[in-house]
Scaffold this active site. Structure first.
Site, PDB file in Angstrom:
ATOM      1  N   GLU A   8       0.007   4.758  -3.563  1.00  0.00           N
ATOM      2  CA  GLU A   8       0.587   4.425  -4.865  1.00  0.00           C
ATOM      3  C   GLU A   8       0.703   2.915  -5.017  1.00  0.00           C
ATOM      4  OE1 GLU A   8       3.702   7.837  -6.197  1.00  0.00           O
ATOM      5  OE2 GLU A   8       4.365   6.574  -4.550  1.00  0.00           O
ATOM      6  N   CYS A   9       0.096   2.366  -6.050  1.00  0.00           N
ATOM      7  CA  CYS A   9       0.204   0.958  -6.411  1.00  0.00           C
ATOM      8  C   CYS A   9      -0.159   0.053  -5.226  1.00  0.00           C
ATOM      9  CB  CYS A   9       1.592   0.648  -6.956  1.00  0.00           C
ATOM     10  SG  CYS A   9       1.664  -0.866  -7.948  1.00  0.00           S
ATOM     11  N   GLY A  10       0.810  -0.410  -4.436  1.00  0.00           N
ATOM     12  CA  GLY A  10       0.474  -1.211  -3.264  1.00  0.00           C
ATOM     13  C   GLY A  10      -0.418  -0.452  -2.302  1.00  0.00           C
ATOM     14  N   THR A  12      -3.339   5.614  -7.053  1.00  0.00           N
ATOM     15  CA  THR A  12      -2.866   5.499  -8.429  1.00  0.00           C
ATOM     16  C   THR A  12      -2.003   4.255  -8.590  1.00  0.00           C
ATOM     17  OG1 THR A  12      -0.778   6.697  -8.109  1.00  0.00           O
ATOM     18  CG2 THR A  12      -2.722   8.025  -8.589  1.00  0.00           C
TER      19      THR A  12
END
Length: 434
Positions: free
Chosen positions: A315-317, A416
């Site tokens: 997720e993201c990072g 994501t």
């Protein structure tokens, strides 16, 4: 567990410092406080945890729904819950502080910046109370906590101006030692820049604890039939945990621990990937540790294991670490795991900040085809995916990796920009799809 909500008049009014002072005041009065945070925040809760000594609960109507929000509240410990609000009391499309207070039927203590006012503080509080009545919101503004208020005549002026049905809960004095440094994505974390214990204790002396406790209420209990399955599977889940991967909700780790054998590792510290059946890479600050990640054995092992079909969710990072490369704002470029076909570049200003809704285009790690997932996004990076990249989700609300698409996927790896909460069901699906 009774609770109160500390709602602000706006962002930047000092809600976090006020919350920490209230937590300290309760503890010094012999109570056992449980912190919580309205809205999808990872940073303020790190300060809560350092002061209260236990994880802060994330309370967000959009992410969790009313029943999920109540379940998450009651997973906390202690005897009184202090919920820090998000932005101004009524601000937030999808989940405002007022919506959280309404869902839990908790009274609101309004944090008002009193640095340059006395009687006007009372007028502000009255306006916030009257607004709830005017728009039909079931929100009780119980009184005021005066932020940045001096003692003596200043504090007395605020207190005396309040009408009888608005309580005075004390003040937080102006003190440079109570200022938390900021960077992109918000304040620095509590384990990096904790506030002075002496300054917090001094501020706590002016909080009216008994009045606060007399105002607190117990929220409605969640529907027991809505409780999700916590059937243990015996699967082994590796979770990255360090400065690069620090944005994870306590409820997520709790749900994964209930259903699987959780093992943590630190790519930044040089840990290799442990033996596991699946990997979760939370968000965080990979851009601050890009050089360490580029030489981490864990990323090299991730590249190999992902190509063999190991399920990996970032997720993201986590998405950034799974990409081909990461370029910092200084222009330095570092090789990442190279599992997902995209290059990521940090930008000077944020690229997205919103609640998000995704619709699954196909069966993927966190959803079945047609499922909808709710989450949030806040990032300063931009991903440039390959022209033939595959995406698992259409974006119904918010901004995805590629505008209206999110969920970059390769092998059995999913990345994501959207952060999801355990109450979304995404992590149960992740376990079930292993």
């Amino acid at each position: 567990m009774k609770g109160v909500v500390l709602g602000g008049t706006s962002s930047g009014v000092g809600k976090t410092v006020a919350t920490l002072a209230v937590l300290r005041a309760l503890a010094e009065a012999g109570r056992d406080p449980q912190p919580a945070k309205a809205g999808p925040d990872f940073i303020d809760p790190s300060h809560h945890e350092r002061v209260a000594g236990r994880p802060s609960r994330t309370l967000d109507c959009w992410l969790e729904g009313r029943e999920g929000l109540r379940r998450n509240y009651y997973r906390g410990d202690g005897d009184v819950c202090v919920v820090e609000g998000v932005m101004g009391l009524y601000d937030g499309d999808g989940s405002s502080t007022a919506m959280v207070a309404e869902a839990l039927d908790l009274p609101v203590v309004l944090v008002v910046d009193a640095a340059a006012g006395m009687e006007s503080v009372a007028a502000t509080a009255l306006g916030f109370r009257e607004y709830a009545e005017r728009v039909g919101r079931d929100v009780e503004v119980a009184g005021v906590l005066a932020q940045r208020a001096h003692g003596g005549r200043h504090a007395e002026g605020v207190r005396e101006a309040l009408p009888d049905d608005l309580a005075y809960f004390g003040r937080i004095g102006p003190d440079p030692a109570l200022e938390v440094p900021e960077r992109h994505l918000g304040l620095e974390r509590g384990d990096e820049r904790p506030l002075s214990d002496e300054a917090l204790s001094a501020a706590a002396e002016h909080v009216r604890v008994e009045r606060l406790l007399a105002t607190a209420r117990e929220p409605p209990r969640p529907d027991p039939d809505s409780r999700p399955s916590e059937r243990a599977t015996g699967e082994r889940i590796a979770i990255a945990r360090d400065g690069a991967f620090s944005f994870r909700y306590p409820a997520t780790v709790e749900r994964l621990r209930a259903r699987a054998d959780v093992r943590t590792f630190s790519p930044v510290a040089g840990d290799d990937l442990p033996d596991c059946d699946g990997v979760y890479l939370p968000g965080g600050y990979p851009e601050l540790y890009a050089q360490d990640l580029a030489t981490s054995p864990a990323l090299a092992t991730l590249r190999e294991r992902a190509s063999e079909g190991l399920p990996v969710f970032g997720e993201c990072g986590g998405l950034m670490a799974l990409a081909e490369s990461l370029t910092t704002t200084d222009g330095d470029s570092y090789e990442m795991a190279g599992v997902l076909p995209a290059d990521v570049e940090m930008r000077e200003r944020y690229q997205a900040l919103d609640h998000v809704e995704l619709r699954a285009r196909e069966r993927t790690l966190t959803a079945s085809a047609g499922d909808r997932l709710r989450g949030h996004e806040f990032h300063y990076s931009a991903a440039d995916p390959a022209t033939d990249a595959r995406f698992a989700f259409d974006v119904e609300r918010g901004e995805g990796i590629d505008g209206d698409r999110d969920g970059l996927t390769e092998y059995r790896t999913l990345g994501t920009y959207c952060h999801v909460h355990a109450e979304s069901g995404a992590f149960d699906t992740f376990i079930d799809h292993l």
